[in-house]
Design a protein around this motif. Sequence first.
Motif, PDB file in Angstrom:
ATOM      1  N   UNK A 188       0.815  -1.215   0.000  1.00  0.00           N
ATOM      2  CA  UNK A 188       0.000   0.000   0.000  1.00  0.00           C
ATOM      3  C   UNK A 188       0.851   1.269   0.000  1.00  0.00           C
ATOM      4  N   UNK A 189       1.925   1.244   0.782  1.00  0.00           N
ATOM      5  CA  UNK A 189       2.656   2.483   1.042  1.00  0.00           C
ATOM      6  C   UNK A 189       4.100   2.469   0.556  1.00  0.00           C
ATOM      7  N   UNK A 190       4.594   1.288   0.140  1.00  0.00           N
ATOM      8  CA  UNK A 190       5.994   1.180  -0.216  1.00  0.00           C
ATOM      9  C   UNK A 190       6.243   1.192  -1.709  1.00  0.00           C
ATOM     10  N   UNK A 191       7.258   0.435  -2.125  1.00  0.00           N
ATOM     11  CA  UNK A 191       7.692   0.479  -3.524  1.00  0.00           C
ATOM     12  C   UNK A 191       7.443  -0.823  -4.277  1.00  0.00           C
ATOM     13  N   UNK A 192       6.853  -1.826  -3.598  1.00  0.00           N
ATOM     14  CA  UNK A 192       6.700  -3.120  -4.268  1.00  0.00           C
ATOM     15  C   UNK A 192       5.294  -3.345  -4.792  1.00  0.00           C
ATOM     16  N   UNK A 193       4.543  -2.279  -4.952  1.00  0.00           N
ATOM     17  CA  UNK A 193       3.131  -2.418  -5.327  1.00  0.00           C
ATOM     18  C   UNK A 193       2.962  -2.565  -6.840  1.00  0.00           C
ATOM     19  N   UNK A 194       3.330  -3.757  -7.341  1.00  0.00           N
ATOM     20  CA  UNK A 194       3.135  -4.054  -8.768  1.00  0.00           C
ATOM     21  C   UNK A 194       3.727  -2.966  -9.674  1.00  0.00           C
ATOM     22  N   UNK A 195       4.944  -2.570  -9.353  1.00  0.00           N
ATOM     23  CA  UNK A 195       5.590  -1.562 -10.186  1.00  0.00           C
ATOM     24  C   UNK A 195       4.981  -0.186 -10.032  1.00  0.00           C
ATOM     25  N   UNK A 196       4.325   0.063  -8.908  1.00  0.00           N
ATOM     26  CA  UNK A 196       3.742   1.372  -8.666  1.00  0.00           C
ATOM     27  C   UNK A 196       2.274   1.472  -9.024  1.00  0.00           C
ATOM     28  N   UNK A 197       1.690   0.407  -9.578  1.00  0.00           N
ATOM     29  CA  UNK A 197       0.271   0.419  -9.926  1.00  0.00           C
ATOM     30  C   UNK A 197      -0.551   0.106  -8.679  1.00  0.00           C
ATOM     31  N   UNK A 198      -1.478   0.969  -8.284  1.00  0.00           N
ATOM     32  CA  UNK A 198      -2.275   0.707  -7.080  1.00  0.00           C
ATOM     33  C   UNK A 198      -3.104  -0.567  -7.218  1.00  0.00           C
ATOM     34  N   UNK A 199      -3.342  -1.215  -6.092  1.00  0.00           N
ATOM     35  CA  UNK A 199      -4.213  -2.379  -6.083  1.00  0.00           C
ATOM     36  C   UNK A 199      -5.613  -1.980  -6.536  1.00  0.00           C
ATOM     37  N   UNK A 200      -6.263  -2.859  -7.296  1.00  0.00           N
ATOM     38  CA  UNK A 200      -7.646  -2.596  -7.698  1.00  0.00           C
ATOM     39  C   UNK A 200      -8.566  -2.794  -6.502  1.00  0.00           C
ATOM     40  N   UNK A 201      -9.801  -2.337  -6.636  1.00  0.00           N
ATOM     41  CA  UNK A 201     -10.751  -2.493  -5.535  1.00  0.00           C
ATOM     42  C   UNK A 201     -11.085  -3.969  -5.301  1.00  0.00           C
ATOM     43  N   UNK A 202     -11.197  -4.749  -6.360  1.00  0.00           N
ATOM     44  CA  UNK A 202     -11.461  -6.184  -6.211  1.00  0.00           C
ATOM     45  C   UNK A 202     -10.300  -6.857  -5.487  1.00  0.00           C
ATOM     46  N   UNK A 203      -9.088  -6.491  -5.828  1.00  0.00           N
ATOM     47  CA  UNK A 203      -7.927  -7.051  -5.135  1.00  0.00           C
ATOM     48  C   UNK A 203      -7.951  -6.690  -3.655  1.00  0.00           C
ATOM     49  N   UNK A 204      -8.319  -5.466  -3.349  1.00  0.00           N
ATOM     50  CA  UNK A 204      -8.357  -5.028  -1.953  1.00  0.00           C
ATOM     51  C   UNK A 204      -9.459  -5.749  -1.186  1.00  0.00           C
ATOM     52  N   UNK A 205     -10.612  -5.948  -1.823  1.00  0.00           N
ATOM     53  CA  UNK A 205     -11.683  -6.701  -1.161  1.00  0.00           C
ATOM     54  C   UNK A 205     -11.240  -8.130  -0.882  1.00  0.00           C
ATOM     55  N   UNK A 206     -10.583  -8.752  -1.845  1.00  0.00           N
ATOM     56  CA  UNK A 206     -10.102 -10.125  -1.653  1.00  0.00           C
ATOM     57  C   UNK A 206      -9.110 -10.214  -0.500  1.00  0.00           C
ATOM     58  N   UNK A 207      -8.263  -9.212  -0.382  1.00  0.00           N
ATOM     59  CA  UNK A 207      -7.301  -9.188   0.722  1.00  0.00           C
ATOM     60  C   UNK A 207      -8.030  -9.056   2.057  1.00  0.00           C
ATOM     61  N   UNK A 208      -8.998  -8.159   2.123  1.00  0.00           N
ATOM     62  CA  UNK A 208      -9.788  -7.999   3.352  1.00  0.00           C
ATOM     63  C   UNK A 208     -10.474  -9.303   3.741  1.00  0.00           C
ATOM     64  N   UNK A 209     -11.079  -9.966   2.767  1.00  0.00           N
ATOM     65  CA  UNK A 209     -11.790 -11.220   3.037  1.00  0.00           C
ATOM     66  C   UNK A 209     -10.816 -12.285   3.540  1.00  0.00           C
ATOM     67  N   UNK A 210      -9.651 -12.392   2.900  1.00  0.00           N
ATOM     68  CA  UNK A 210      -8.676 -13.390   3.317  1.00  0.00           C
ATOM     69  C   UNK A 210      -8.180 -13.166   4.729  1.00  0.00           C
ATOM     70  N   UNK A 211      -7.880 -11.917   5.080  1.00  0.00           N
ATOM     71  CA  UNK A 211      -7.416 -11.618   6.434  1.00  0.00           C
ATOM     72  C   UNK A 211      -8.522 -11.935   7.446  1.00  0.00           C
ATOM     73  N   UNK A 212      -9.754 -11.549   7.132  1.00  0.00           N
ATOM     74  CA  UNK A 212     -10.878 -11.830   8.030  1.00  0.00           C
ATOM     75  C   UNK A 212     -11.046 -13.331   8.233  1.00  0.00           C
ATOM     76  N   UNK A 213     -10.904 -14.117   7.176  1.00  0.00           N
ATOM     77  CA  UNK A 213     -11.021 -15.575   7.293  1.00  0.00           C
ATOM     78  C   UNK A 213      -9.913 -16.141   8.172  1.00  0.00           C
TER      79      UNK A 213
END
Length: 336
Positions: free
Chosen positions: A128-153
């Motif tokens: 989110x805040x560093x330099x390894x974010x897919x070459x500087x491309x922000x995560x998509x909203x679907x990717x972020x939702x999937x991450x939230x769901x995985x952490x919650x699980x």
Amino acid sequence: MAPFPCLPFFTTTKSKTTSNCIPIEQFCHRFSLAELQAATNGFKPSLIVSEEGQCQVYKGHLKGHGDVAIKHFKTRSPAYDIEFRVEVKILCQLHHPNIVPLVGFCEHKNDKFVVYDYVSNGSLYDCLHGTNNNGGVPLSWIQRLNICIGVARGLHYIYFETKIPIMHRAVKSSNVLLDHNLVPKVADFGLCKKHPQEESRPKPPRVELRENLEVSLEYLEPEYFMTARLSDKSDVYSFGVVMLEILCRKKACFLTPSGDCEYLVKWAFDDERKGVFEKIVDPSLIGKIAPACWEVFIEIVQRCLASVEERPTMGEVTMVLENAFLLQREQMCEGV
């Protein structure tokens, strides 16, 4: 082997001897120091992938296993010795796609190491805040939702799907690792704590932290500052901060243009921004979040950040996030 046969070892903050415990060699593989030195070219500084507190994490390569992450506890204090043993004994018995896999450990004189599978995309914080974010491309909203769901699980699993419910107590974006497919893996279990078996799962007694526990104040529930105690609902609050961090793409505590330190929760829900989509969401997401999904997501974030009694369980959080994901996918399909 039954889950957590030696949990009494870390159920209290007071020092206990290890004489009543099963040796950790019986929980998972023990590596020699020479094996870890060979895996890291003698712990070459350039192979350090993260450093936080009194721990350094190296990327290594073990023959017959592949790439690994090797966490070195630099301090020799009793508190970190307990943290090392807790992490090994818990992780070797947790098996879930959203929990970082343990490979083994090494204990050589005063040097202690925990060895995990290497998770190639680093931490969520860095993504989110560093330099390894897919070459500087922000995560998509679907990717972020999937991450939230995985952490919650993953958090739901350690509390509701293990024989003895466990609190993580260090839920934050730097303790969520992302693999090559951006699947999140909850990590850093050295500070976790189990609840007494005789207590009910939904409402366990609140437990005290170690006096010397290093905490990230920006992720702690407000009640902690009055009681100095945490509960399972404290993890829910911390996860609420992580979700807000994912939504806003702002650090949980950040510097304002004037140089002041601002807490993300206070910033996002002050009178000026509360409920105003455009004022808090990551600009790269403007126009990409379905209105129905937004309403469900921001409501569950607010509930996680509410007072202890009003917070949902992690199971409920998971179900709501899965619903938000479906609502987002529906709009995407309608737009095709």
